[in-house]
Every structure is written in C-alpha cells, then in structure tokens.
Design a protein around this motif. Sequence first.
Motif, PDB file in Angstrom:
ATOM      1  N   ARG A   7      30.797  37.487   5.590  1.00 26.83           N
ATOM      2  CA  ARG A   7      29.819  38.577   5.898  1.00 26.83           C
ATOM      3  C   ARG A   7      28.306  38.326   5.287  1.00 26.83           C
ATOM      4  O   ARG A   7      28.211  37.570   4.434  1.00 26.83           O
ATOM      5  CB  ARG A   7      30.181  39.824   5.213  1.00 26.83           C
ATOM      6  N   SER A   9      24.935  38.531   2.892  1.00 27.81           N
ATOM      7  CA  SER A   9      25.029  38.411   1.597  1.00 27.81           C
ATOM      8  C   SER A   9      24.167  39.547   1.430  1.00 27.81           C
ATOM      9  O   SER A   9      23.295  40.094   2.090  1.00 27.81           O
ATOM     10  CB  SER A   9      24.421  37.390   1.026  1.00 27.81           C
ATOM     11  N   HIS A  14      30.179  41.411  -4.842  1.00 31.02           N
ATOM     12  CA  HIS A  14      30.346  39.987  -4.144  1.00 31.02           C
ATOM     13  C   HIS A  14      31.766  39.798  -4.510  1.00 31.02           C
ATOM     14  O   HIS A  14      32.208  39.546  -5.761  1.00 31.02           O
ATOM     15  CB  HIS A  14      29.413  39.152  -4.578  1.00 31.02           C
ATOM     16  N   ARG A  36      36.596  43.766   3.112  1.00 31.14           N
ATOM     17  CA  ARG A  36      35.747  43.701   3.752  1.00 31.14           C
ATOM     18  C   ARG A  36      35.158  44.805   4.631  1.00 31.14           C
ATOM     19  O   ARG A  36      33.939  45.273   5.194  1.00 31.14           O
ATOM     20  CB  ARG A  36      36.078  42.700   5.092  1.00 31.14           C
ATOM     21  N   THR A  42      30.314  42.590  -0.076  1.00 34.96           N
ATOM     22  CA  THR A  42      30.241  41.349   0.650  1.00 34.96           C
ATOM     23  C   THR A  42      31.396  40.443   0.194  1.00 34.96           C
ATOM     24  O   THR A  42      31.835  40.352  -1.062  1.00 34.96           O
ATOM     25  CB  THR A  42      28.760  40.555   0.460  1.00 34.96           C
ATOM     26  N   GLN A  63      23.314  34.179  -4.226  1.00 30.89           N
ATOM     27  CA  GLN A  63      24.445  35.501  -4.064  1.00 30.89           C
ATOM     28  C   GLN A  63      25.127  36.008  -5.265  1.00 30.89           C
ATOM     29  O   GLN A  63      24.819  37.426  -5.440  1.00 30.89           O
ATOM     30  CB  GLN A  63      25.675  35.249  -3.158  1.00 30.89           C
TER      31      GLN A  63
END
Length: 214
Positions: A7, A9, A14, A36, A42, A63
Amino acid sequence: MDEFANRPSGPGIHVLAAHPNWRESRVNRVLFQRARAVPGVTVQDLYARYPDFDIDTAAEQAQASNARLLVLLHPIQWYSMPALMKLWLDEVLAYGWAYGPGGTALQGKDIWLVATTGGPESSYHPQGYNRYFFDAFLPPYEQTAALCGMRFLPPLMLHGAHRASPAEVQAHAEVFAQRLASYPDWPEMADLASCPACNVPTTDRPVPHDERLA
C-alpha cells in the motif's frame, strides 16, 4: 500475489510483514489482511517487495521515519525472525541513522512485535521441549528497540498457530485490528517506561576505511 501488494506509504502505523510462504500461513496471512483494512495503517510485504533480498535502504528509512509505530509481523522461526526481516534490520537500522552519534531518526517512536509460534505456549517452559519461557527469546528485540531509542511495546503473540481453530484465529485477528485502530490510546501506555538512552561511543566503531576489518 496481488492481494499482498504494498500500500502507499504514509505517517501513522507502518506494518512490516515477513513470511517466506504466505500460502502455508494460517494466522499471519489473516493478520496481514486485517491490517490492510485499518485506516491510517500502511502494510508492506517484505518478501513480495524484495524477492532478490536487495533492500532499498533509503526508501525503507523514509517509511520508517514517517511512522509513529513500527510493527514487526512474522512467524517465529528458529527462535527469531525470518531471514529477510533480519536483513531489513541489518540494512535499514544503520549506524548514524538509527543509533550512534546522529542516529536519532527513530528516537521516541514505538515498536511492536506481533508474532506466532508453531508450538503451544506450554512448550516454552523449562520442562518443555523449547526449554525456556518465551520471554527468554525477546531480549534481541528489546535491545534493538533500546539502541534506537524506541519504546518496545508488549508483544501480541499467538502460540500453537498450527493447531489454532478458525475461531481462535479470527478472535486473535480482531484483537490485532482493534489495537491498530486504537493506537496510541492503549490503557497500558501510561504505565510503560519511556524510551531508554543507549549511547554508543565513537571509539566502539571502526573508522569507515577500516570497517572491512570488523
């Protein structure tokens, strides 16, 4: 696999997911899918993104630095993490970026281990075949967090994943999704210690042209 495509960022949470064979996963696959669907989260499948194990360090650092919470989602393999996740730590958590002088990119963030074991919890006992309580295998995770100035949150574990019933898996996935959705408003947050300080002297690291000698 298209369903495990990365997906976009963004800031917030995360999830780094590592499973060498998703088709054989009974629990991590469900957790991956639930993560998700949580807004603000993310999710990255390391084995899909890096099948050649050639990690884009700069992209991964970007990220990680944008997230408030880094989640390590994986099965326990030989009392540790899958090989690609270990390589991610080796490559991304670099000296001068994640720890050591100037290495403050992750300082003050949270890290959360969400993992499964094939053996039941009873096997992680001095009288069991794994010979130790499971907490004995956590210090490498805890110290990795400490060295980076991160707060290590209490892990979310599901033991006995090979024999867990569908109802047990779904209940566990619901807890995982609820925790992601409610972060950082977890009741226990107020009782957790702040991020520790682990100062690495420059004398403990070789100068760049001597690193090959380590």
